[in-house]
Write a protein that holds these residues in place. Structure first.
Motif, mmCIF file in Angstrom:
data_model
loop_
_atom_site.group_PDB
_atom_site.id
_atom_site.type_symbol
_atom_site.label_atom_id
_atom_site.label_comp_id
_atom_site.label_asym_id
_atom_site.label_seq_id
_atom_site.Cartn_x
_atom_site.Cartn_y
_atom_site.Cartn_z
ATOM 1 N N ALA A 1 0.829 -1.200 0.000
ATOM 2 C CA ALA A 1 0.000 0.000 0.000
ATOM 3 C C ALA A 1 0.865 1.252 0.000
ATOM 4 C CB ALA A 1 -0.915 0.002 1.229
ATOM 5 N N ALA A 2 0.407 2.266 -0.719
ATOM 6 C CA ALA A 2 1.140 3.528 -0.771
ATOM 7 C C ALA A 2 0.174 4.681 -0.960
ATOM 8 C CB ALA A 2 2.150 3.505 -1.911
ATOM 9 N N PRO A 3 0.221 5.673 -0.085
ATOM 10 C CA PRO A 3 -0.558 6.888 -0.324
ATOM 11 C C PRO A 3 0.129 7.723 -1.388
ATOM 12 C CG PRO A 3 0.752 7.146 1.658
ATOM 13 C CD PRO A 3 0.976 5.738 1.179
ATOM 14 N N LEU A 4 -0.601 8.648 -1.994
ATOM 15 C CA LEU A 4 0.021 9.581 -2.921
ATOM 16 C C LEU A 4 0.976 10.486 -2.161
ATOM 17 C CD1 LEU A 4 -2.879 10.698 -5.291
ATOM 18 C CD2 LEU A 4 -0.836 9.412 -5.913
ATOM 19 N N ALA A 5 2.165 10.690 -2.740
ATOM 20 C CA ALA A 5 3.165 11.526 -2.079
ATOM 21 C C ALA A 5 2.855 12.998 -2.322
ATOM 22 C CB ALA A 5 4.556 11.184 -2.608
ATOM 23 N N PRO A 6 3.148 13.859 -1.354
ATOM 24 C CA PRO A 6 2.993 15.307 -1.556
ATOM 25 C C PRO A 6 3.812 15.757 -2.764
ATOM 26 C CG PRO A 6 3.427 14.802 0.751
ATOM 27 C CD PRO A 6 3.655 13.538 -0.015
ATOM 28 N N PRO A 7 3.328 16.754 -3.510
ATOM 29 C CA PRO A 7 2.223 17.659 -3.185
ATOM 30 C C PRO A 7 0.858 17.172 -3.666
ATOM 31 C CG PRO A 7 3.298 18.430 -5.164
ATOM 32 C CD PRO A 7 4.056 17.208 -4.729
ATOM 33 N N LEU A 8 0.707 15.862 -3.855
ATOM 34 C CA LEU A 8 -0.562 15.285 -4.283
ATOM 35 C C LEU A 8 -1.214 14.560 -3.109
ATOM 36 C CD1 LEU A 8 0.534 13.716 -7.716
ATOM 37 C CD2 LEU A 8 -0.264 16.046 -7.257
ATOM 38 N N GLY A 9 -2.509 14.289 -3.248
ATOM 39 C CA GLY A 9 -3.180 13.404 -2.320
ATOM 40 C C GLY A 9 -3.944 14.070 -1.208
ATOM 41 N N ALA A 10 -3.551 13.769 0.023
ATOM 42 C CA ALA A 10 -4.295 14.222 1.195
ATOM 43 C C ALA A 10 -4.080 15.711 1.430
ATOM 44 C CB ALA A 10 -3.859 13.430 2.422
ATOM 45 N N CYS A 11 -4.946 16.290 2.234
ATOM 46 C CA CYS A 11 -4.811 17.692 2.617
ATOM 47 C C CYS A 11 -3.498 17.901 3.353
ATOM 48 C CB CYS A 11 -5.978 18.093 3.511
ATOM 49 S SG CYS A 11 -5.973 19.836 4.032
ATOM 50 N N SER A 12 -2.866 19.048 3.116
ATOM 51 C CA SER A 12 -1.617 19.380 3.800
ATOM 52 C C SER A 12 -1.678 20.802 4.328
ATOM 53 C CB SER A 12 -0.425 19.216 2.857
ATOM 54 O OG SER A 12 -0.516 20.098 1.748
ATOM 55 N N GLY A 13 -0.857 21.067 5.344
ATOM 56 C CA GLY A 13 -0.846 22.373 5.980
ATOM 57 C C GLY A 13 -1.444 22.309 7.363
ATOM 58 N N CYS B 1 1.295 2.301 -12.663
ATOM 59 C CA CYS B 1 1.440 1.280 -11.627
ATOM 60 C C CYS B 1 0.101 0.686 -11.217
ATOM 61 C CB CYS B 1 2.151 1.877 -10.420
ATOM 62 S SG CYS B 1 2.078 0.851 -8.934
ATOM 63 N N ILE B 2 -0.838 1.539 -10.869
ATOM 64 C CA ILE B 2 -2.102 1.004 -10.335
ATOM 65 C C ILE B 2 -2.912 0.305 -11.413
ATOM 66 C CG2 ILE B 2 -2.155 2.639 -8.433
ATOM 67 C CD1 ILE B 2 -4.165 4.306 -9.860
ATOM 68 N N ALA B 3 -2.616 0.600 -12.680
ATOM 69 C CA ALA B 3 -3.286 -0.118 -13.772
ATOM 70 C C ALA B 3 -2.817 -1.569 -13.861
ATOM 71 C CB ALA B 3 -3.039 0.590 -15.101
ATOM 72 N N LYS B 4 -1.650 -1.880 -13.267
ATOM 73 C CA LYS B 4 -1.108 -3.237 -13.310
ATOM 74 C C LYS B 4 -1.606 -4.104 -12.163
ATOM 75 C CE LYS B 4 3.220 -1.443 -15.238
ATOM 76 N NZ LYS B 4 4.649 -1.165 -14.942
ATOM 77 N N LYS C 1 -7.664 -2.986 -0.475
ATOM 78 C CA LYS C 1 -7.436 -2.335 -1.772
ATOM 79 C C LYS C 1 -8.272 -3.080 -2.788
ATOM 80 C CE LYS C 1 -2.978 -2.823 -1.713
ATOM 81 N NZ LYS C 1 -2.874 -3.318 -0.320
ATOM 82 N N GLN C 2 -9.386 -2.484 -3.182
ATOM 83 C CA GLN C 2 -10.302 -3.081 -4.136
ATOM 84 C C GLN C 2 -9.997 -2.518 -5.524
ATOM 85 O OE1 GLN C 2 -12.853 -5.399 -3.509
ATOM 86 N NE2 GLN C 2 -12.147 -5.566 -1.387
ATOM 87 N N VAL C 3 -9.745 -3.396 -6.488
ATOM 88 C CA VAL C 3 -9.338 -2.985 -7.832
ATOM 89 C C VAL C 3 -10.315 -3.563 -8.855
ATOM 90 C CG1 VAL C 3 -7.511 -3.047 -9.573
ATOM 91 C CG2 VAL C 3 -6.917 -2.907 -7.132
ATOM 92 N N PHE C 4 -10.790 -2.679 -9.749
ATOM 93 C CA PHE C 4 -11.703 -3.085 -10.814
ATOM 94 C C PHE C 4 -11.139 -2.623 -12.160
ATOM 95 C CE2 PHE C 4 -14.165 -2.408 -6.960
ATOM 96 C CZ PHE C 4 -14.908 -3.580 -6.869
ATOM 97 N N ASN C 5 -11.158 -3.504 -13.134
ATOM 98 C CA ASN C 5 -10.680 -3.177 -14.471
ATOM 99 C C ASN C 5 -11.850 -3.145 -15.448
ATOM 100 O OD1 ASN C 5 -8.008 -3.093 -13.597
ATOM 101 N ND2 ASN C 5 -7.691 -5.273 -13.961
ATOM 102 N N GLY D 1 -6.447 7.685 0.127
ATOM 103 C CA GLY D 1 -6.413 6.230 0.052
ATOM 104 C C GLY D 1 -4.995 5.687 -0.068
ATOM 105 N N ASP D 2 -4.855 4.378 0.152
ATOM 106 C CA ASP D 2 -3.597 3.669 -0.033
ATOM 107 C C ASP D 2 -3.670 2.897 -1.343
ATOM 108 O OD1 ASP D 2 -2.190 4.426 2.278
ATOM 109 O OD2 ASP D 2 -3.286 2.969 3.484
ATOM 110 N N LEU D 3 -2.975 3.405 -2.348
ATOM 111 C CA LEU D 3 -3.020 2.804 -3.674
ATOM 112 C C LEU D 3 -2.114 1.578 -3.748
ATOM 113 C CD1 LEU D 3 -2.825 6.090 -5.769
ATOM 114 C CD2 LEU D 3 -4.833 4.616 -5.502
ATOM 115 N N PRO D 4 -2.406 0.655 -4.677
ATOM 116 C CA PRO D 4 -1.425 -0.395 -4.947
ATOM 117 C C PRO D 4 -0.088 0.235 -5.314
ATOM 118 C CG PRO D 4 -3.510 -0.879 -6.033
ATOM 119 C CD PRO D 4 -3.624 0.526 -5.494
#
Length: 488
Positions: free
Chosen positions: A35-47, A197-200, A224-228, A350-353
Motif C-alpha cells: 500500500a502507498a498513499p500519494l506523495a505530496p504535493p498530491l493526495g491528502a490535505c496538507s498544511g 502502476c495502479i493499472a497493473k 485495496k479493491q481494484v476493478f478493471n 487512500g492507499d493505492l497499490p
C-alpha cells in the motif's frame, strides 16, 4: 572443516554464507500489492489548517485551508462551454485558456461560490501556469474570494504571457516567472508512474455493465479493491447509467481502471450529500485512465472521487455539474459543460497499490563473535514515484501587479447581482471589476436530466442534486444555498 571443533565449524559456515551473499548481485522484483498513499504535493490535505471534516458542496464560511494540489495538468488547461469554477490549488505545466461560449463570462479559480470551501493558504500561489494565460474576449478570470470572516487571496504565477481580463483579489499578485513550472516538473512523472502502476494491479472484483447500471462487486475483504473496465461506463447508446458498489469493506481504497483508449464515464450517480454511497467512498475512490487518448467524464452528477490519467499525450474532458475530488492528469484537461459546471476541492487519502522495487534475497546472517568479513546490508525498497517538490508553492519573487489585462475589459450584458455581497476590487491600476464581471450565472440544468447549475450569481438559489436517474435512487435531494460566487 571436519576436524574443527563444532563451535568453530558453525562460525566458519556463517562467515562463508555472509561472504557468498555479499558477492551475489541483488536481484530486484517488481511487486504490485503493497500500500502507498500519494506523495505530496498530491493526495491528502496538507498544511496546519486542514479541516477535521469536509462538508458537502456549500457556500458557507471557509472550514479550512489546503496546500495540496487539487488540479494538476501536465499539458494545457482549457475552459469552454459554460464551465464556471475550479477550486483549490491549481497547477498546469502548459497553457491556460478561458474561452467560454455563449457570450463569454467569468471563471473562478482557487475560491468558488459552491464547493467544499476549503481554499489554499493566503498568500500562496493559487494558480500556477507554466505557459501562457489567455483569457479570450468577453471572458474574465477571477482568483480569490471571501466569506463572512474575511478574504482568501493568492497569486497567479505564470511562465509566458498573460492576456485578457484577469482580476485578483488583494493582496494576491500576478507574477511573471519563467520558472513557474519548474517546481512541478517531477509531479508529471509522478502522475505517469502512479497511473501506470495502479493499472497493473490484479483485479479483486468484477464489473457488470447493463444498459442502465454498472455494478462493481468486490471480494468483501481486501482493503485495496481494484476493478478493471475494458469498455465504457455508459449505456449502449452512450447515455447515462447508475454506478453501484457492493462487497467493499468500510475504509477500503477503491481503484477503477478505465483501460480503453477512448474511455467514457457517463453517469447520474453522486450527490455529494451524507449517506450517499459514493460520498462515503470519495476520499479513497480513484478513477484511473492509464493510457486513454481521449477520456470523458460526463453526466448530471456531483461525481465523487479523484481522477488520474497517465497519458501525457492524452486529453481528459470533464463535463459535470460537479466533480468532487482531485484531478491529476499527465496530459490536457478540457473543462466544459452546458451549465455552471465545477471542480471542487476534496482530498484523496487512500492507499493505492504500490509498484516498489524490492531487493531479493535479503540475508540476515547471525552475528559472529569474531567476524572475518562484514555482513551485507540490504537496500531499502524504493518507490518509482519521484520526490515531490518542496515547497509545494513557490513564494512570490517580484512585486508584480496583481492583475493583467492586455485590452480594456469588455462590457458584459449579464444582469448585475440581485443581492448585495461584498467583493473587494482587484489590486492594481490595470484591473477592475466593471459591471458584469460579477454576472449572474446560468441556472439552466442543460439537457438529459442534468443537475441544475450551481454556477449562479449572488442571488439566493436552490440547486437540486438529482438527475433523471437519481429519482430512481430515492427521490430528489435538494440543497439550499445562498450563493457567494460570482461567475456565469
Amino acid at each position: 572443516m571436519r576436524g574443527l571443533p563444532a563451535a568453530r565449524r558453525r562460525r566458519a559456515v556463517r562467515v562463508a554464507v555472509a561472504t557468498a551473499m555479499a558477492a551475489l548481485p541483488m536481484a530486484a522484483v517488481l511487486t504490485v500489492g503493497s500500500a502507498a498513499p500519494l506523495a505530496p504535493p498530491l493526495g491528502a490535505c496538507s498544511g496546519p489548517d486542514c479541516p477535521n471534516t469536509w462538508p458537502p458542496p456549500n457556500n458557507g464560511d471557509f472550514p479550512g485551508r489546503d496546500a495540496t494540489i487539487n488540479v494538476f495538468t501536465g499539458g494545457d488547461y482549457t475552459v469552454n462551454g459554460r464551465a464556471a469554477e475550479a477550486e483549490g490549488k491549481i497547477v498546469t505545466l502548459g497553457n491556460l485558456t478561458i474561452d467560454k461560449s455563449q457570450g463569454g463570462g467569468a471563471f473562478n479559480m482557487g475560491v468558488v461560490g459552491v464547493g467544499s470551501r476549503v481554499v489554499p493558504p493566503n498568500g500562496s500561489d493559487f494558480v500556477t501556469v507554466g505557459g501562457n494565460v489567455d483569457v479570450r474576449t468577453n471572458n474574465s478570470l477571477l482568483i480569490g474570494g471571501s466569506d463572512s470572516q474575511g478574504q482568501a487571496f493568492g497569486n497567479l504565477r505564470y511562465g509566458g504571457t498573460a492576456t485578457g481580463t484577469i482580476n485578483i483579489d488583494p493582496t494576491g499578485q500576478s507574477i511573471n516567472d519563467p520558472d513557474a513550472a519548474a517546481p512541478y516538473r517531477s509531479v508529471l512523472t509522478q502522475v505517469e508512474d502512479v497511473s501506470s502502476c495502479i493499472a497493473k494491479a490484479t483485479a479483486t472484483g468484477t464489473v457488470a455493465v447493463t444498459s442502465s447500471e454498472a455494478t462493481f462487486t468486490g471480494d468483501g475483504t481486501s482493503m485495496k479493491q481494484v476493478f478493471n473496465v475494458t469498455g465504457n461506463l455508459a449505456s449502449p447508446t452512450g447515455g447515462q447509467i447508475g454506478l453501484v458498489f457492493a462487497g467493499i469493506p468500510a475504509g477500503a481504497t477503491v481503484v477503477v481502471n478505465m483501460l480503453s483508449d477512448n474511455a467514457i464515464i457517463n453517469t447520474y450517480t453522486g450527490t455529494g450529500l451524507p449517506g450517499d454511497q459514493t460520498t462515503e467512498m470519495r476520499s479513497k475512490l480513484m478513477w484511473n485512465f492509464p493510457t486513454s487518448s481521449n477520456a470523458q467524464i460526463l453526466g448530471s452528477a456531483q461525481f465523487q472521487g479523484s481522477v488520474m490519467a497517465g497519458n501525457a499525450a492524452g486529453t481528459t474532458t470533464i463535463a459535470l455539474p460537479g466533480l468532487n475530488g482531485r484531478v491529476y492528469l499527465a496530459g490536457n484537461l478540457v473543462q466544459t459543460g452546458s451549465g455552471g459546471y465545477e471542480i471542487h476541492s476534496y482530498p484523496f487519502d487512500g492507499d493505492l497499490p504500490d509498484c516498489a522495487v524490492t531487493p531479493s534475497p535479503t540475508p540476515s546472517p547471525t552475528p559472529s563473535p569474531t567476524p572475518t568479513s562484514p555482513s551485507p546490508t540490504s537496500p531499502s525498497p524504493t518507490s518509482p514515484s519521484p520526490t515531490s517538490p518542496t515547497p509545494t508553492s513557490p513564494s512570490p519573487t517580484s512585486p508584480s501587479p496583481t492583475s493583467t489585462s492586455s485590452s480594456p475589459a469588455p462590457t458584459s450584458t449579464s444582469p448585475a447581482p440581485t443581492s448585495p455581497t461584498t467583493h473587494p476590487t482587484s489590486h492594481g491600476p490595470t484591473s477592475h471589476h466593471p459591471t458584469g464581471h460579477r454576472p449572474t450565472g446560468s441556472t439552466s440544468a442543460g439537457g438529459g436530466g442534468e443537475l441544475p447549475s450551481t454556477g449562479a450569481g449572488n442571488a439566493p438559489v436552490v440547486f437540486g442534486l438529482a438527475g433523471v436517474g437519481l429519482l430512481g435512487l430515492g427521490g430528489l435531494a435538494v440543497l439550499a444555498a445562498r450563493r457567494r460566487g460570482r461567475h456565469s
